[in-house]
Design a protein around this motif. Structure first.
Motif, PDB file in Angstrom:
ATOM      1  N   LEU A 156       0.902  -1.109  -0.255  1.00 27.41           N
ATOM      2  CA  LEU A 156      -0.179  -0.209  -0.283  1.00 27.41           C
ATOM      3  C   LEU A 156       0.863   1.468   0.028  1.00 27.41           C
ATOM      4  O   LEU A 156       0.156   2.298  -0.720  1.00 27.41           O
ATOM      5  CB  LEU A 156      -0.987  -0.241   1.536  1.00 27.41           C
ATOM      6  CG  LEU A 156      -1.760  -1.532   1.172  1.00 27.41           C
ATOM      7  CD1 LEU A 156      -2.494  -1.165   2.410  1.00 27.41           C
ATOM      8  CD2 LEU A 156      -2.783  -1.439   0.107  1.00 27.41           C
ATOM      9  N   MET A 157       1.431   1.352   0.589  1.00 26.45           N
ATOM     10  CA  MET A 157       3.205   2.165   0.741  1.00 26.45           C
ATOM     11  C   MET A 157       3.592   2.170  -0.942  1.00 26.45           C
ATOM     12  O   MET A 157       3.357   4.200  -1.147  1.00 26.45           O
ATOM     13  CB  MET A 157       4.152   2.299   1.543  1.00 26.45           C
ATOM     14  CG  MET A 157       3.407   2.256   3.171  1.00 26.45           C
ATOM     15  SD  MET A 157       4.605   1.238   4.290  1.00 26.45           S
ATOM     16  CE  MET A 157       5.795   2.371   4.561  1.00 26.45           C
ATOM     17  N   ALA A 158       3.955   1.285  -1.199  1.00 30.88           N
ATOM     18  CA  ALA A 158       4.459   1.417  -2.816  1.00 30.88           C
ATOM     19  C   ALA A 158       2.789   2.039  -3.582  1.00 30.88           C
ATOM     20  O   ALA A 158       3.499   2.825  -4.430  1.00 30.88           O
ATOM     21  CB  ALA A 158       4.806   0.182  -3.130  1.00 30.88           C
ATOM     22  N   ILE A 159       2.185   2.083  -3.550  1.00 31.13           N
ATOM     23  CA  ILE A 159       0.693   2.165  -4.060  1.00 31.13           C
ATOM     24  C   ILE A 159       1.019   3.558  -4.246  1.00 31.13           C
ATOM     25  O   ILE A 159       0.956   4.646  -5.284  1.00 31.13           O
ATOM     26  CB  ILE A 159      -0.477   1.368  -4.227  1.00 31.13           C
ATOM     27  CG1 ILE A 159      -0.530  -0.171  -4.419  1.00 31.13           C
ATOM     28  CG2 ILE A 159      -1.739   2.083  -4.570  1.00 31.13           C
ATOM     29  CD1 ILE A 159      -1.257  -0.489  -4.107  1.00 31.13           C
ATOM     30  N   MET A 160       0.730   4.968  -2.829  1.00 30.17           N
ATOM     31  CA  MET A 160       0.867   5.828  -2.177  1.00 30.17           C
ATOM     32  C   MET A 160       2.066   6.285  -2.996  1.00 30.17           C
ATOM     33  O   MET A 160       1.526   7.185  -3.484  1.00 30.17           O
ATOM     34  CB  MET A 160       1.197   5.270  -1.146  1.00 30.17           C
ATOM     35  CG  MET A 160       0.105   5.427  -0.301  1.00 30.17           C
ATOM     36  SD  MET A 160      -0.078   5.812   1.219  1.00 30.17           S
ATOM     37  CE  MET A 160      -0.794   5.058   1.970  1.00 30.17           C
ATOM     38  N   GLN A 161       2.969   5.879  -3.684  1.00 33.08           N
ATOM     39  CA  GLN A 161       4.359   6.316  -3.828  1.00 33.08           C
ATOM     40  C   GLN A 161       4.046   6.347  -5.563  1.00 33.08           C
ATOM     41  O   GLN A 161       4.333   6.828  -6.023  1.00 33.08           O
ATOM     42  CB  GLN A 161       5.363   5.403  -3.447  1.00 33.08           C
ATOM     43  CG  GLN A 161       6.578   5.492  -1.966  1.00 33.08           C
ATOM     44  CD  GLN A 161       7.293   6.973  -2.324  1.00 33.08           C
ATOM     45  OE1 GLN A 161       7.471   7.706  -3.794  1.00 33.08           O
ATOM     46  NE2 GLN A 161       7.274   7.249  -0.923  1.00 33.08           N
ATOM     47  N   VAL A 167       3.318   3.090  11.353  1.00 40.17           N
ATOM     48  CA  VAL A 167       4.271   4.700  10.990  1.00 40.17           C
ATOM     49  C   VAL A 167       3.985   4.449   9.603  1.00 40.17           C
ATOM     50  O   VAL A 167       4.339   5.997   9.001  1.00 40.17           O
ATOM     51  CB  VAL A 167       5.956   4.286  11.479  1.00 40.17           C
ATOM     52  CG1 VAL A 167       6.554   5.724  11.570  1.00 40.17           C
ATOM     53  CG2 VAL A 167       5.650   3.900  12.951  1.00 40.17           C
ATOM     54  N   GLY A 168       3.811   2.916   8.900  1.00 46.56           N
ATOM     55  CA  GLY A 168       4.660   3.137   7.018  1.00 46.56           C
ATOM     56  C   GLY A 168       3.027   4.410   6.572  1.00 46.56           C
ATOM     57  O   GLY A 168       3.396   4.454   5.378  1.00 46.56           O
ATOM     58  N   ILE A 169       1.647   4.187   7.321  1.00 48.48           N
ATOM     59  CA  ILE A 169       0.964   5.071   6.862  1.00 48.48           C
ATOM     60  C   ILE A 169       1.665   6.902   7.113  1.00 48.48           C
ATOM     61  O   ILE A 169       0.755   8.141   5.886  1.00 48.48           O
ATOM     62  CB  ILE A 169      -0.101   5.087   7.898  1.00 48.48           C
ATOM     63  CG1 ILE A 169      -1.342   6.080   6.950  1.00 48.48           C
ATOM     64  CG2 ILE A 169       0.524   6.128   9.449  1.00 48.48           C
ATOM     65  CD1 ILE A 169      -2.312   5.390   6.405  1.00 48.48           C
ATOM     66  N   ILE A 170       2.527   7.516   7.107  1.00 46.66           N
ATOM     67  CA  ILE A 170       2.987   8.253   6.848  1.00 46.66           C
ATOM     68  C   ILE A 170       3.424   8.563   5.745  1.00 46.66           C
ATOM     69  O   ILE A 170       3.357   9.853   5.256  1.00 46.66           O
ATOM     70  CB  ILE A 170       4.057   8.648   7.985  1.00 46.66           C
ATOM     71  CG1 ILE A 170       3.755   8.754   9.481  1.00 46.66           C
ATOM     72  CG2 ILE A 170       4.987  10.166   8.003  1.00 46.66           C
ATOM     73  CD1 ILE A 170       4.871   9.400  10.313  1.00 46.66           C
ATOM     74  N   VAL A 171       3.989   7.647   4.564  1.00 49.76           N
ATOM     75  CA  VAL A 171       4.298   7.658   3.680  1.00 49.76           C
ATOM     76  C   VAL A 171       2.906   8.324   2.878  1.00 49.76           C
ATOM     77  O   VAL A 171       3.279   9.146   2.306  1.00 49.76           O
ATOM     78  CB  VAL A 171       4.355   6.421   3.234  1.00 49.76           C
ATOM     79  CG1 VAL A 171       4.319   6.983   1.117  1.00 49.76           C
ATOM     80  CG2 VAL A 171       5.666   5.519   3.337  1.00 49.76           C
ATOM     81  N   ALA A 172       1.692   8.753   3.917  1.00 49.35           N
ATOM     82  CA  ALA A 172       0.700   8.909   2.683  1.00 49.35           C
ATOM     83  C   ALA A 172       0.851  10.813   3.247  1.00 49.35           C
ATOM     84  O   ALA A 172       0.120  11.646   2.304  1.00 49.35           O
ATOM     85  CB  ALA A 172      -0.673   9.246   3.787  1.00 49.35           C
ATOM     86  N   SER A 173       1.548  11.350   4.504  1.00 50.06           N
ATOM     87  CA  SER A 173       2.351  12.448   4.346  1.00 50.06           C
ATOM     88  C   SER A 173       2.909  12.715   3.230  1.00 50.06           C
ATOM     89  O   SER A 173       2.623  13.930   2.896  1.00 50.06           O
ATOM     90  CB  SER A 173       2.563  12.582   5.481  1.00 50.06           C
ATOM     91  OG  SER A 173       1.849  11.999   7.048  1.00 50.06           O
ATOM     92  N   ALA A 174       3.919  11.957   3.120  1.00 49.69           N
ATOM     93  CA  ALA A 174       4.881  12.419   1.894  1.00 49.69           C
ATOM     94  C   ALA A 174       4.198  12.887   0.858  1.00 49.69           C
ATOM     95  O   ALA A 174       5.236  13.654   1.024  1.00 49.69           O
ATOM     96  CB  ALA A 174       6.311  11.085   2.294  1.00 49.69           C
ATOM     97  N   THR A 175       3.397  11.960   0.867  1.00 50.05           N
ATOM     98  CA  THR A 175       2.879  12.241  -1.033  1.00 50.05           C
ATOM     99  C   THR A 175       1.931  13.568  -0.957  1.00 50.05           C
ATOM    100  O   THR A 175       1.362  13.931  -2.101  1.00 50.05           O
ATOM    101  CB  THR A 175       2.635  10.953  -1.126  1.00 50.05           C
ATOM    102  OG1 THR A 175       1.502   9.818  -0.138  1.00 50.05           O
ATOM    103  CG2 THR A 175       4.286  10.181  -2.017  1.00 50.05           C
TER     104      THR A 175
END
Length: 320
Positions: free
Chosen positions: A76-81, A134-142
């Protein structure tokens, strides 16, 4: 191809995440490099999605393992990226993909909490728990790609609060219980959460605190040193799917250093030029590690297709 898809391990998503993040890190230097990283990341994501569709029973079995269940968040983090790669062509398409990944990630966190945290066992705790929470912060970064900084800022604080709790728990677990060989490379994840938190904070805070940025930057680099001290031992191990942990953590740490130094210099901090050299060194490390692990995975896929029995087994939690 059918046999290959059947044997794609869930940690493949971690490599896809590392590649997608590396592409975004390299974008200011080379659009071609970003495109290559994005294409490889997408190919790995599609392989894993094909397995989810064609072999859901195998995925359900993997989800009984807390390591694999928590690692699945990297998909899911990869999909956000990857959604940020799509956004220039279709903003709404990228946003839909991004929002879907966030919703699924939050759902995974709720399920994981009910499944594993409710019947908590310290020996089953690994750094992959950082990925899940903590990986949900990828949503913040993107989030700036979609003008959703307010949502990203809230998710940053949620993920950062989870990190502060998990850091003590996971460190205590390492002090109390031995780690199975196949899971040892997961220690590299230690360098990711603080760096990801810094990137998410800088991306979403309306007026970032220079003190907070400086403290987070120093701590992120300290965790990197801790990981680098053990890295040679992990590289000496035979290949395990947990090698995927040696990709994204190094990319996000380089990203955090680059952005943190740029932010502080923009305020007139006048940081030493040596930090600019360090940024380049960490970018080089990220490129080398992602490239190395990607090649290892490609070799793994080929050999698994030809000689499945001779390859290392997937990560297992070994009871003490």
């Amino acid at each position: 191809m059918a046999e290959l898809i059947k044997k794609v391990p869930i940690p493949t998503a971690g490599v896809a995440l590392g590649l997608a993040a590396l592409g975004n890190l390299l974008q200011p230097y080379s659009d071609m490099a970003r495109g290559l990283c994005g294409a490889l990341s997408l190919a790995l994501v599609l392989l894993l999605l094909a397995k989810i569709v064609r072999h859901p029973d195998m995925i359900r079995a993997d989800f009984k393992n807390p390591i694999l269940a928590s690692v699945s968040a990297t998909l899911l983090m990869a999909i956000m990226q990857l959604s940020t790669y799509l956004a220039p062509a279709t903003l709404w398409g990228g946003f839909a993909l991004w929002a879907m990944a966030i919703g699924l990630h939050l759902s995974l966190m709720a399920w994981f909490t009910a499944r594993f945290i409710r019947r908590f066992q310290l020996k089953e705790v690994f750094p992959t728990y950082f990925i899940c929470y903590v990986g949900i912060i990828v949503a913040s970064a993107t989030s700036p790609t979609y003008g959703a900084e307010a949502l990203g800022y809230g998710l940053f604080w949620f993920g950062f609060a989870c990190y502060l709790v998990l850091l003590g728990v996971i460190t205590y677990r390492y002090a109390k219980h031995e780690v199975p060989e196949g899971a040892r490379p997961l220690f590299c994840i230690y360098t990711a959460p603080m760096s990801l938190s810094l990137v998410g904070y800088l991306a979403t805070a309306a007026d970032p605190s220079p003190l907070m940025v400086a403290v987070m930057l120093v701590l992120a680099q300290a965790f990197l040193v801790l990981v680098l001290a053990r890295l040679p031992k992990f590289l000496a191990l035979p290949f395990y799917p947990s090698y995927a942990a040696m990709t994204f953590p190094f990319v996000i740490t380089a990203t955090a250093l680059s952005q943190g130094v740029a932010f502080l210099n923009g305020l007139g901090a006048g940081l030493p030029l040596a930090l600019d050299v360090l940024v380049l060194a960490e970018m080089g490390l990220a490129i080398v590690m992602v490239g190395y692990v990607t090649v290892c995975y490609l070799q793994f896929f080929f050999k698994r297709a030809e000689q499945p029995v001779a390859q290392p087994a997937a990560i297992e939690v070994i009871a003490d």
